[in-house]
Design a protein around this motif. Structure first.
Motif, PDB file in Angstrom:
ATOM      1  N   SER A  76       0.894  -1.199   0.203  1.00 40.67           N
ATOM      2  CA  SER A  76       0.057  -0.075   0.112  1.00 40.67           C
ATOM      3  C   SER A  76       0.773   1.100   0.045  1.00 40.67           C
ATOM      4  CB  SER A  76      -0.791   0.087   1.356  1.00 40.67           C
ATOM      5  OG  SER A  76      -1.636   1.045   1.392  1.00 40.67           O
ATOM      6  N   LEU A  77       2.024   1.271   0.837  1.00 39.96           N
ATOM      7  CA  LEU A  77       2.706   2.471   0.910  1.00 39.96           C
ATOM      8  C   LEU A  77       3.560   2.851  -0.587  1.00 39.96           C
ATOM      9  CD1 LEU A  77       4.373   4.504   2.672  1.00 39.96           C
ATOM     10  CD2 LEU A  77       6.140   3.017   3.343  1.00 39.96           C
ATOM     11  N   LEU A  78       4.040   1.557  -1.153  1.00 39.03           N
ATOM     12  CA  LEU A  78       4.744   1.895  -2.400  1.00 39.03           C
ATOM     13  C   LEU A  78       4.006   2.213  -3.596  1.00 39.03           C
ATOM     14  CD1 LEU A  78       7.250  -1.259  -1.984  1.00 39.03           C
ATOM     15  CD2 LEU A  78       8.044   1.227  -1.982  1.00 39.03           C
ATOM     16  N   SER A  79       2.918   1.537  -3.461  1.00 38.60           N
ATOM     17  CA  SER A  79       1.932   1.810  -4.567  1.00 38.60           C
ATOM     18  C   SER A  79       1.240   3.282  -4.465  1.00 38.60           C
ATOM     19  CB  SER A  79       0.698   0.664  -4.599  1.00 38.60           C
ATOM     20  OG  SER A  79      -0.117   0.700  -3.486  1.00 38.60           O
ATOM     21  N   GLY A  80       0.969   3.402  -3.351  1.00 38.98           N
ATOM     22  CA  GLY A  80       0.463   4.843  -3.028  1.00 38.98           C
ATOM     23  C   GLY A  80       1.458   5.988  -3.536  1.00 38.98           C
ATOM     24  N   LEU A  81       2.648   5.543  -3.209  1.00 46.23           N
ATOM     25  CA  LEU A  81       4.002   6.572  -3.754  1.00 46.23           C
ATOM     26  C   LEU A  81       4.100   6.907  -5.150  1.00 46.23           C
ATOM     27  CD1 LEU A  81       6.256   8.354  -2.348  1.00 46.23           C
ATOM     28  CD2 LEU A  81       7.862   6.074  -2.367  1.00 46.23           C
ATOM     29  N   LEU A  82       4.129   5.710  -5.660  1.00 42.86           N
ATOM     30  CA  LEU A  82       4.643   5.469  -7.331  1.00 42.86           C
ATOM     31  C   LEU A  82       3.313   5.794  -8.070  1.00 42.86           C
ATOM     32  CD1 LEU A  82       6.919   2.513  -6.582  1.00 42.86           C
ATOM     33  CD2 LEU A  82       7.410   5.032  -7.050  1.00 42.86           C
ATOM     34  N   LYS A  83       1.954   5.418  -7.789  1.00 47.74           N
ATOM     35  CA  LYS A  83       0.976   5.166  -8.809  1.00 47.74           C
ATOM     36  C   LYS A  83       0.643   6.357  -9.745  1.00 47.74           C
ATOM     37  CE  LYS A  83      -2.892   6.070  -5.544  1.00 47.74           C
ATOM     38  NZ  LYS A  83      -4.028   5.345  -4.913  1.00 47.74           N
ATOM     39  N   GLU A  84       0.846   7.484  -9.264  1.00 50.52           N
ATOM     40  CA  GLU A  84       0.562   8.579 -10.088  1.00 50.52           C
ATOM     41  C   GLU A  84       1.463   8.788 -11.185  1.00 50.52           C
ATOM     42  OE1 GLU A  84       0.225  12.480  -8.026  1.00 50.52           O
ATOM     43  OE2 GLU A  84      -1.270  11.653  -6.776  1.00 50.52           O
ATOM     44  N   GLN A  85       2.763   8.303 -11.120  1.00 47.28           N
ATOM     45  CA  GLN A  85       3.864   8.500 -12.186  1.00 47.28           C
ATOM     46  C   GLN A  85       3.927   7.413 -13.015  1.00 47.28           C
ATOM     47  OE1 GLN A  85       6.803  11.177  -9.524  1.00 47.28           O
ATOM     48  NE2 GLN A  85       7.576  10.678 -11.367  1.00 47.28           N
ATOM     49  N   TYR A  86       3.563   5.911 -12.433  1.00 45.12           N
ATOM     50  CA  TYR A  86       3.845   4.856 -13.020  1.00 45.12           C
ATOM     51  C   TYR A  86       2.591   3.941 -13.142  1.00 45.12           C
ATOM     52  CZ  TYR A  86       8.432   6.586 -12.053  1.00 45.12           C
ATOM     53  OH  TYR A  86       9.792   7.491 -11.916  1.00 45.12           O
ATOM     54  N   LYS A  87       2.391   3.035 -13.801  1.00 48.33           N
ATOM     55  CA  LYS A  87       1.607   1.827 -13.932  1.00 48.33           C
ATOM     56  C   LYS A  87       2.067   0.840 -12.821  1.00 48.33           C
ATOM     57  CE  LYS A  87      -0.975  -1.418 -16.564  1.00 48.33           C
ATOM     58  NZ  LYS A  87      -1.422  -2.079 -17.876  1.00 48.33           N
ATOM     59  N   ILE A  88       1.129   0.494 -11.780  1.00 52.47           N
ATOM     60  CA  ILE A  88       1.813  -0.599 -10.651  1.00 52.47           C
ATOM     61  C   ILE A  88       1.092  -1.748 -10.967  1.00 52.47           C
ATOM     62  CG2 ILE A  88       1.972  -0.925  -8.196  1.00 52.47           C
ATOM     63  CD1 ILE A  88       3.528   1.517  -9.278  1.00 52.47           C
ATOM     64  N   LYS A  89       2.042  -2.974 -10.710  1.00 53.03           N
ATOM     65  CA  LYS A  89       1.398  -4.405 -10.647  1.00 53.03           C
ATOM     66  C   LYS A  89       1.949  -4.892  -9.423  1.00 53.03           C
ATOM     67  CE  LYS A  89       1.266  -5.379 -15.683  1.00 53.03           C
ATOM     68  NZ  LYS A  89       1.776  -6.297 -16.794  1.00 53.03           N
ATOM     69  N   ILE A  90       1.052  -5.888  -8.856  1.00 48.28           N
ATOM     70  CA  ILE A  90       1.419  -6.270  -7.623  1.00 48.28           C
ATOM     71  C   ILE A  90       1.723  -7.850  -7.664  1.00 48.28           C
ATOM     72  CG2 ILE A  90       0.431  -6.631  -5.224  1.00 48.28           C
ATOM     73  CD1 ILE A  90       1.049  -3.676  -5.838  1.00 48.28           C
TER      74      ILE A  90
END
Length: 385
Positions: free
Chosen positions: A24-38
């Motif tokens: 949650s911490l990492l995806s919240g930090l990065l999701k605006e600039q990058y597409k996130i997969k988990i």
């Protein structure tokens, strides 16, 4: 998806961690600039990484059940489908041997937990900037190879234009101009021709190789795309820690060229010269340069030529916070560095051709005062003091 859509699409980051709070911490930090997969396990990470399109970067936790991050990384690097995906370890294991183990397995970076958001963002941006450059270089060669048989002349011009565009990625971020690229590549060519009959350089400096040096010289600072703006664009002298980061642009540049060579499965003199120049043009004859502190003939000839060209241009170029030296003053400063910074024979050739250097500088003169980053500051200030 058309080509324009691909250019503007977000790069993909795969976050691998078995702890929901960390994800949650990492995806919240990065999701605006990058597409996130988990992925919540190493097995799932391997499955996602092997799918197309592959992730551009993997953030990988070390301590996970069943398959830990080290084993996951080992398997990623043993699979042709995933070997080139850069991996950054994120872990609370912060002993030197832990970091060494991760890097030996093929990771590009190692960030300790608890994470600092600014550090994560900076390290991620650095790796993804390098990937962009590598993709551009790969696409260039694919395109050129497809047309080489029947459009040799036109492709030659296209290649030169794309190389200049690649070089400009580093120079534009440093507030340099195309004139700097044109000046330095012409300095290198003039110097190489002057040395082409010298016994020490005759074998290396054939007419064909001189042409390749001319084409590869613009890539000398391409690694600056990996340097944070706050350091690259800092006005004035860098701190010791900042300068250590700045010096990494040589390694970033070499890695970009090495990645292309690995992709092609071979090398050639153009790529060799580009790799030598990007990595070693800040080495000094007496061993006081970087990144390896090479001495004498251990420094590649191409890098010795580039060192003279780059320092001369830094000295005679006006900066917002640092005036340009007159041509003759620059000559005198560089003469004093014979056998310390510069190969004495290369410097002697430069002194013999100094008038041509001056003509090139005048032909590609900067039209207006411009600001520059700190890379040039460290070239000029070391001579001025």
């Amino acid at each position: 998806m058309d080509q324009n859509s691909e250019i503007v699409s977000k790069q993909v980051i795969l976050i691998v961690d078995d702890t929901p709070d960390n994800i949650s911490l990492l995806s919240g930090l990065l999701k605006e600039q990058y597409k996130i997969k988990i992925a919540t396990s190493g097995v799932k990470a391997l499955q996602i990484a092997a799918q197309q399109p592959a992730p551009d970067l993997i953030l990988l936790d070390v301590m996970m059940p069943e398959m830990d991050g080290y084993e996951t990384c080992r398997r990623l690097k043993s699979d042709l489908l995933t070997v080139d995906i850069p991996v950054i370890f994120l872990t609370a294991k912060n002993q030197a041997q832990d970091e060494e183990k991760g890097l030996l397995l093929g990771a590009v970076d190692y960030i300790s937990k608890p994470i600092s958001p600014s550090i994560v963002m900076a390290r991620v941006a650095t790796q993804l900037n390098l990937i962009r450059v590598q993709h551009l270089l790969r696409n260039q060669n694919k395109y050129l190879e497809s047309l080489v048989q029947d459009r040799t002349s036109k492709l030659g011009k296209m290649q030169d234009a794309i190389i200049m565009a690649m070089a400009s990625l580093g120079e534009v971020r440093d507030n340099e101009t195309a004139n700097h690229i044109c000046r330095t590549q012409n300095y290198v060519m003039v110097l190489a021709r002057q040395l082409s009959q010298h016994p020490r350089f005759k074998q290396e400096l054939s007419n064909e190789n001189i042409e390749l040096l001319f084409k590869s010289a613009p890539l000398h600072d391409i690694g600056k795309v990996g340097i944070p703006d706050k350091i690259l664009l800092k006005q004035g002298k860098l701190t010791a820690d900042e300068f250590e980061i700045m010096k990494q642009h040589t390694s970033y540049g070499r890695e970009t060229i090495l990645s292309l060579e690995r992709y092609l499965g071979e090398s050639n003199n153009f790529l060799r010269f580009a790799r030598e120049i990007t990595y070693s043009h800040h080495e000094k004859w007496d061993g006081s340069g970087y990144p390896e502190g090479l001495t004498g003939d251990a420094i590649p000839i191409s890098a010795r030529l580039m060192a003279v060209a780059d320092v001369y241009d830094a000295l005679i170029t006006e900066r917002e916070y640092e005036p340009a030296f007159e041509h003759q003053t620059a000559i005198n400063i560089m003469r004093d560095a014979r056998s310390s910074h510069f190969d004495p024979d290369v410097l002697d050739a430069f002194l013999q051709m100094a008038d041509k250097f001056d003509m090139i500088a005048r032909s590609f003169r900067e039209p207006l005062l411009k600001s520059s980053g700190s890379g040039a500051t460290h070239e000029t200030s070391s001579y001025a003091n």
